[in-house]
Design a protein around this motif. Structure first.
Motif, PDB file in Angstrom:
ATOM      1  N   PRO A   1       0.807  -1.226   0.000  1.00 23.12           N
ATOM      2  CA  PRO A   1       0.000   0.000   0.000  1.00 23.12           C
ATOM      3  C   PRO A   1       0.839   1.274   0.000  1.00 23.12           C
ATOM      4  CG  PRO A   1       0.040  -0.961   2.182  1.00 23.12           C
ATOM      5  CD  PRO A   1       0.750  -1.929   1.284  1.00 23.12           C
ATOM      6  N   ILE A   2       2.116   1.121   0.364  1.00 24.05           N
ATOM      7  CA  ILE A   2       3.042   2.257   0.387  1.00 24.05           C
ATOM      8  C   ILE A   2       4.450   1.692   0.271  1.00 24.05           C
ATOM      9  CG2 ILE A   2       3.211   2.278   2.921  1.00 24.05           C
ATOM     10  CD1 ILE A   2       3.420   5.351   2.771  1.00 24.05           C
TER      11      ILE A   2
ATOM     12  N   ILE B   1       6.218   4.218   8.425  1.00 26.52           N
ATOM     13  CA  ILE B   1       5.871   4.143   9.852  1.00 26.52           C
ATOM     14  C   ILE B   1       4.669   5.042  10.158  1.00 26.52           C
ATOM     15  CG2 ILE B   1       6.698   4.692  12.184  1.00 26.52           C
ATOM     16  CD1 ILE B   1       9.520   3.767  11.142  1.00 26.52           C
ATOM     17  N   GLU B   2       4.596   6.162   9.483  1.00 27.12           N
ATOM     18  CA  GLU B   2       3.436   7.040   9.677  1.00 27.12           C
ATOM     19  C   GLU B   2       2.162   6.360   9.170  1.00 27.12           C
ATOM     20  OE1 GLU B   2       1.703  10.275  11.353  1.00 27.12           O
ATOM     21  OE2 GLU B   2       3.800   9.625  11.464  1.00 27.12           O
ATOM     22  N   TRP B   3       2.292   5.606   8.078  1.00 31.37           N
ATOM     23  CA  TRP B   3       1.155   4.846   7.550  1.00 31.37           C
ATOM     24  C   TRP B   3       0.682   3.828   8.594  1.00 31.37           C
ATOM     25  CZ3 TRP B   3      -0.577  -0.018   6.504  1.00 31.37           C
ATOM     26  CH2 TRP B   3      -1.606  -0.155   5.570  1.00 31.37           C
ATOM     27  N   ILE B   4       1.628   3.166   9.246  1.00 30.09           N
ATOM     28  CA  ILE B   4       1.287   2.195  10.302  1.00 30.09           C
ATOM     29  C   ILE B   4       0.609   2.914  11.473  1.00 30.09           C
ATOM     30  CG2 ILE B   4       2.241   0.554  11.977  1.00 30.09           C
ATOM     31  CD1 ILE B   4       4.564   0.103   9.936  1.00 30.09           C
TER      32      ILE B   4
ATOM     33  N   VAL C   1       4.563  -5.673  13.620  1.00 35.16           N
ATOM     34  CA  VAL C   1       5.415  -5.293  12.496  1.00 35.16           C
ATOM     35  C   VAL C   1       6.582  -6.273  12.404  1.00 35.16           C
ATOM     36  CG1 VAL C   1       6.944  -3.515  11.555  1.00 35.16           C
ATOM     37  CG2 VAL C   1       4.808  -2.859  12.690  1.00 35.16           C
ATOM     38  N   LEU C   2       6.755  -6.861  11.221  1.00 34.63           N
ATOM     39  CA  LEU C   2       7.904  -7.722  10.942  1.00 34.63           C
ATOM     40  C   LEU C   2       8.885  -6.923  10.098  1.00 34.63           C
ATOM     41  CD1 LEU C   2       9.606 -10.278  10.551  1.00 34.63           C
ATOM     42  CD2 LEU C   2       7.960 -11.035   8.826  1.00 34.63           C
ATOM     43  N   ILE C   3      10.034  -6.635  10.681  1.00 32.10           N
ATOM     44  CA  ILE C   3      11.068  -5.880   9.972  1.00 32.10           C
ATOM     45  C   ILE C   3      11.999  -6.882   9.303  1.00 32.10           C
ATOM     46  CG2 ILE C   3      12.848  -4.105  10.165  1.00 32.10           C
ATOM     47  CD1 ILE C   3      11.646  -3.407  12.919  1.00 32.10           C
TER      48      ILE C   3
ATOM     49  N   ILE D   1       8.739   2.732  15.753  1.00 32.00           N
ATOM     50  CA  ILE D   1       7.678   1.717  15.723  1.00 32.00           C
ATOM     51  C   ILE D   1       7.113   1.518  17.127  1.00 32.00           C
ATOM     52  CG2 ILE D   1       7.140  -0.697  15.221  1.00 32.00           C
ATOM     53  CD1 ILE D   1       9.453  -0.604  13.154  1.00 32.00           C
ATOM     54  N   ALA D   2       7.994   1.442  18.116  1.00 29.68           N
ATOM     55  CA  ALA D   2       7.559   1.220  19.508  1.00 29.68           C
ATOM     56  C   ALA D   2       6.726   2.390  20.026  1.00 29.68           C
ATOM     57  CB  ALA D   2       8.773   1.003  20.403  1.00 29.68           C
ATOM     58  N   ASP D   3       6.899   3.544  19.416  1.00 30.85           N
ATOM     59  CA  ASP D   3       6.161   4.732  19.853  1.00 30.85           C
ATOM     60  C   ASP D   3       4.687   4.702  19.421  1.00 30.85           C
ATOM     61  OD1 ASP D   3       6.150   7.379  21.075  1.00 30.85           O
ATOM     62  OD2 ASP D   3       5.893   8.155  19.042  1.00 30.85           O
ATOM     63  N   ILE D   4       4.346   3.720  18.550  1.00 33.20           N
ATOM     64  CA  ILE D   4       2.959   3.599  18.082  1.00 33.20           C
ATOM     65  C   ILE D   4       2.179   2.776  19.100  1.00 33.20           C
ATOM     66  CG2 ILE D   4       1.471   2.777  16.226  1.00 33.20           C
ATOM     67  CD1 ILE D   4       3.889   3.083  14.326  1.00 33.20           C
ATOM     68  N   GLU D   5       1.162   3.351  19.660  1.00 33.23           N
ATOM     69  CA  GLU D   5       0.455   2.753  20.797  1.00 33.23           C
ATOM     70  C   GLU D   5      -0.151   1.390  20.470  1.00 33.23           C
ATOM     71  OE1 GLU D   5      -3.068   3.950  24.004  1.00 33.23           O
ATOM     72  OE2 GLU D   5      -2.287   5.445  22.593  1.00 33.23           O
ATOM     73  N   HIS D   6      -0.650   1.199  19.275  1.00 38.99           N
ATOM     74  CA  HIS D   6      -1.347  -0.056  18.955  1.00 38.99           C
ATOM     75  C   HIS D   6      -0.421  -1.180  18.495  1.00 38.99           C
ATOM     76  CE1 HIS D   6      -1.205   1.166  14.653  1.00 38.99           C
ATOM     77  NE2 HIS D   6      -1.566   2.359  15.084  1.00 38.99           N
ATOM     78  N   ILE D   7       0.885  -0.950  18.495  1.00 35.20           N
ATOM     79  CA  ILE D   7       1.827  -2.024  18.146  1.00 35.20           C
ATOM     80  C   ILE D   7       2.171  -2.814  19.399  1.00 35.20           C
ATOM     81  CG2 ILE D   7       4.133  -2.580  17.287  1.00 35.20           C
ATOM     82  CD1 ILE D   7       2.117  -1.677  15.149  1.00 35.20           C
TER      83      ILE D   7
END
Length: 604
Positions: free
Chosen positions: A299-300, A349-352, A361-363, A383-389
């Motif tokens: 998607p991106i 990451i902004e999209w996530i 998230v699999l890096i 990535i860790a800063d995103i609450e829903h991860i």
């Protein structure tokens, strides 16, 4: 019987075929046309099926072991499938037409292979309950006893299974065997001498990256190459197909190339001539090398998504070492040309962040641990800063190819983002063979495990790790080392990787007849085929796939039903497998006793 069949010419195979089921031969001979033959064949198969499980059938059917009858039922199901007109249209081939013409002697024998005939020899034997799978088997004695006597007898049979497995294990080497440790230490010293490097250099991953081997002369200066290996490497050079081997991984080679233990190791990193030519042909034909059609699930830029809650983030498009069979060979570049773009990753990451449905998230890539600690920390922190991860995975092979990369500083970074109860950080690695697990790899694993991080393994099931109990030994070594087996992938159907591919039947056989002997906590991996665009289809349930045709060269055509099939009208995926016959012949040429694989024909 299989060993003998491999010695027959085509005439002998056809004679054997009709002896296996004279009734089918009579139906084909007496039918006036193909449709007549088809109708008569369905009537014949339906009649057998009714009698096999009818309590009013004659004594002949009742006396047949239920296991043999169940096998017959599966063989009938397959044969019915491949003579259906719909499946003929889908595959653009008619098995029935070829069998019809063979019976009437109206076809050139060059129009079909020995592998085609042998498929039907086993299928007809199965239909007639003469598979041979159970001919020499009696009801186990412990089932005819009870109490303590039964327990003692059962113990004997289980001991026999265990001893048989251990005897197979002795055929293979692990990198933790004392003789292997000693030999590889000498290899290391030889490579160090070649590069004029000391111990501190060897254990510095930056030195390893700086001295990646990617040309023939350097490689030949340290290990002996066979003529076939040289042909492949020269072909790769001619067509600008990159290969990369870390000095560390090169130390795992058998320097003298005796072929005793490093077959899987060499095959992963030395492109063969056929691979190179097929790769070039695929590019010339204009067909996409993106076998999994990742462009259609992106998607991106930098993201691939096939599932509801997890996606793949690809920050880097190279690895310290290139695996020949890599599914992403279409985008993996020479390490000198690879780029880490903070802009691309920032946008991804902004999209996530803006999609609360993503929880994991699999890096992966490329190998993200090729990046330096600063880049890794930057990536993980955002990535860790995103609450829903709730989970971050890193997919990496450096534990296998360059374990020096797992430094104390890197592990400390990992630890910052592993917060039980809030967010898990874990690592998925990629060991292919027990010979790859070394003291250095084990040391890297211990560092990671010490801070409570879980490790998992994804194995690609290739020809080079598919021998009897070979992958079972890998599972045992991994589990003892602190790594959980996670997925076993059927090799992708890419044309260039034909040398690596294994029949679906073999991975099913391995699961049922070998992995099943291991304790449950050791055989935790799922066997899967990755369906382009749609994702993984499990290989242990016949509801997820079926044979719809057997082609004139003995290759089976499978229809795979994607995981979403119960939720949406997703189209099935048709997959042309490699021939069982060709696989068995190859095993035979490599010195395997092919009788040990006889039941492979009855895995569908």
């Amino acid at each position: 019987m299989m060993k003998e069949l491999l010695e027959y010419d085509k005439t002998g195979l056809i004679e054997t075929l009709w002896k296996c089921d004279p009734d089918i031969y009579a139906i084909l001979r007496s039918s006036d046309n193909l449709q007549d033959a088809r109708n008569n064949m369905f009537d014949y198969l339906n009649d057998i099926e009714r009698h096999l499980f009818n309590i009013y059938s004659d004594k002949h059917f009742k006396d047949i072991n239920i296991l043999e009858r169940n096998n017959a039922k599966e063989c009938i199901r397959v044969f019915k499938n491949i003579i259906r007109t719909e499946n003929e249209e889908i595959s653009n081939f008619s098995v029935l037409n070829v069998l019809y013409k063979i019976a009437k002697k109206k076809i050139d024998p060059d129009k079909f292979t020995a592998g085609f005939v042998i498929e039907f020899i086993f299928l007809f034997k199965g239909i007639n309950c003469t598979s041979g799978l159970y001919a020499e088997k009696d009801v186990p004695l412990f089932l005819r006893l009870s109490g303590f006597e039964a327990a003692l007898e059962r113990t004997k049979s289980l001991d026999n299974y265990a001893v048989n497995m251990e005897n197979f294990f002795k055929r293979y080497k692990t990198g933790l065997d004392e003789d292997m440790i000693k030999e590889r230490r000498m290899n290391k010293e030889s490579i160090q001498a070649f590069f004029h490097a000391g111990e501190s250099d060897w254990y510095d991953h930056k030195w390893q990256l700086k001295n990646i081997i990617k040309d023939i002369d350097t490689l030949q200066g340290m290990v002996r190459l066979s003529s076939d290996e040289l042909k492949g490497l020269k072909c790769a050079k001619k067509h600008k197909i990159p290969f990369q081997i870390t000095p560390y991984y090169l130390s795992l080679f058998d320097r003298e190339n005796t072929g005793e233990y490093d077959h899987a190791i060499r095959a992963q990193v030395l492109p063969g001539e056929e691979y190179c030519l097929n790769y070039v042909q695929s590019k010339k034909s204009g067909s996409s090398l993106d076998f999994m059609d990742e462009k259609s699930t992106s998607p991106i830029n930098g993201i691939t998504r096939r599932y509801p809650q997890i996606l793949i983030l690809k920050p880097f498009d190279s690895c310290p070492q290139i695996c020949v069979y890599c599914q992403r060979n279409w985008e993996i570049t020479d390490i000198r040309d690879a780029v880490f773009s903070t802009e691309t990753m920032g946008n991804a990451i902004e999209w996530i962040r803006n999609n609360p449905n993503i929880t994991e998230v699999l890096i992966t890539g490329g190998d993200p641990l090729t990046l330096n600690d600063t880049a890794i920390d930057w990536l993980l922190s955002r990535i860790a800063d995103i609450e829903h991860i709730e989970r971050i995975r890193i997919g990496t092979r450096v534990i296998v190819t360059m374990p020096q990369r797992i430094t104390d500083d890197t592990v400390e970074i990992f630890g910052k983002y592993h917060e039980p109860g809030k967010r898990e950080f874990c690592i998925v690695t990629h060991f292919e063979h027990p010979a790859e697990m070394t003291p250095d790899s084990l040391y890297a694993v211990k560092k990671i495990k010490k801070i409570g991080i879980s490790l998992y393994n994804q194995q690609v099931f290739t020809y080079y790790n598919s021998k009897k109990f070979e992958s079972c030994l890998l599972r045992r070594v991994l589990k003892k080392s602190g790594i959980d087996p996670y997925y076993t992938f059927n090799t992708k159907g890419k044309n260039e990787t034909i040398d690596y591919r294994v029949p679906v039947a073999r991975i099913e056989q391995e699961r049922k007849e070998e992995a099943r002997f291991l304790p449950g906590l050791v055989r935790t991996d799922e066997p899967v085929l990755n369906v382009p665009r749609l994702g993984k289809s499990h290989l242990h349930a016949w509801q997820d796939h079926e044979i719809i045709m057997i082609l004139q060269d003995g290759r089976r055509v499978y229809r795979f039903y994607p995981w979403e099939s119960k939720y949406a009208l997703v189209e099935p995926y048709n997959y042309i497998d490699v021939s069982i016959y060709d696989y068995i012949i190859r095993l035979k040429e490599d010195g395997e006793d092919v009788r040990e694989y006889s039941s492979i024909w009855y895995y569908f």
